[in-house]
Enzyme design. Structure first.
Site, short mmCIF file in Angstrom:
data_model
loop_
_atom_site.label_atom_id
_atom_site.label_comp_id
_atom_site.label_asym_id
_atom_site.label_seq_id
_atom_site.Cartn_x
_atom_site.Cartn_y
_atom_site.Cartn_z
N LYS A 1 0.83 -1.21 0.00
CA LYS A 1 0.00 0.00 0.00
C LYS A 1 0.86 1.26 0.00
O LYS A 1 1.89 1.30 0.69
CB LYS A 1 -0.93 0.00 1.22
CG LYS A 1 -2.02 -1.05 1.16
CD LYS A 1 -3.01 -0.92 2.30
CE LYS A 1 -4.23 -1.82 2.04
NZ LYS A 1 -5.22 -1.76 3.10
C1 LIG Z 1 -10.74 -3.47 2.16
C2 LIG Z 1 -9.28 -3.32 2.11
O1 LIG Z 1 -8.68 -2.92 3.09
C3 LIG Z 1 -8.58 -3.64 0.87
C4 LIG Z 1 -8.03 -5.02 0.85
O2 LIG Z 1 -7.58 -5.54 1.88
O3 LIG Z 1 -8.03 -5.61 -0.22
#
Ligand SMILES: CC(=O)CC(=O)O
Length: 243
Positions: A115
């Site tokens: 991320k």
């Molecule tokens: C909902 C999220 O936080 C995104 C993910 O984990 O894919």
């Protein structure tokens, strides 16, 4: 008076960003567009022993209306359908951009999700739902779907791309000195309640950004799309493979 570090569950002390799991995300609005891409380009992003299940990309743009701990924010995840070592279907996420520092830290530390911080919005503009992902001043992804034209079955996405609620990532944990632990971590969406599910004509447009090179997965054909409003639980991850 010093404190006892054994009473601390998150680091660094005094500035915890990562919540203890599970947490509940209520009224999570998600625009998902599925498109066909180049198999070789998708393959090149996958860690072994994951195998590409289909030359498809899922673009998810989320608006978190009420996420425990994280608050209200926008998130995006680009995913590739894969087969896990036991053959089960899942999604590998090479690119995620979002605008919550806590959710960035939690995704990276807990699941190994790559991320990065950026700005994400998901809003209607007249009769179109528009998802925008921006980082470094560049609009690197725009996804759209016509506003609530056709109600669809809650499992439409799962029928289109099996394993869409299961995410797998490569977590690399620093240990002592230069030592690291490398492992594949799986995260499932649990206790999902679907409040609304819509489908309709959709688009995806990509723009190059060397920090988040989603453009390496060119858009060939849009295969389907959904606009959902769901509640879900994010549980702790589970390690399924160690290197
Ligand atoms: C909902 C999220 O936080 C995104 C993910 O984990 O894919």
């Amino acid at each position: 008076m010093t404190f006892d570090p054994r009473t601390i569950s998150g680091t660094p002390y005094g500035a915890p960003l990562v919540p203890p799991l599970p947490i509940r995300l209520r009224r999570t609005e998600i625009l998902t567009v599925v498109y066909e891409t180049d198999a070789a380009a998708a393959d090149a992003l996958l860690p072994q022993p994951l195998e590409l299940a289909a030359p498809l990309v899922l673009v998810n743009v989320y608006w978190m209306h009420d996420a425990e701990f994280f608050g209200v924010y926008g998130e995006s995840a680009v995913q590739l359908p894969v087969r896990l070592p036991d053959g089960a279907p899942a999604m590998y996420s090479p690119f995620l951009v979002l605008d919550s520092d806590a959710a960035v830290a939690a995704g990276r530390e807990l699941y190994g999700q790559p991320k990065k911080a950026g700005r994400v919005t998901l809003r209607p503009d007249g009769d179109l739902l528009v998802g925008r992902v921006e980082r470094n001043g560049i609009d690197l992804l725009t996804a759209t779907i016509c506003w609530k034209q056709q109600a669809c079955a809650p499992d439409l996405l799962e029928a289109l791309v099996p394993g869409s609620g299961t995410n797998v990532n490569l977590r690399v944990l620093p240990l002592d000195g230069a030592d690291v632990r490398r492992e594949l971590v799986v995260r499932d969406f649990e206790d999902v309640i679907v409040h609304e599910c819509w489908t309709g004509p959709a688009t995806v447009e990509l723009r190059p950004n060397a920090q988040v090179p989603i453009h390496q997965l060119p858009v060939r054909t849009v295969r389907g799309a959904t606009h959902r409003l769901i509640d879900l639980t994010l549980p702790p991850g589970r390690v399924i493979h160690r290197y």
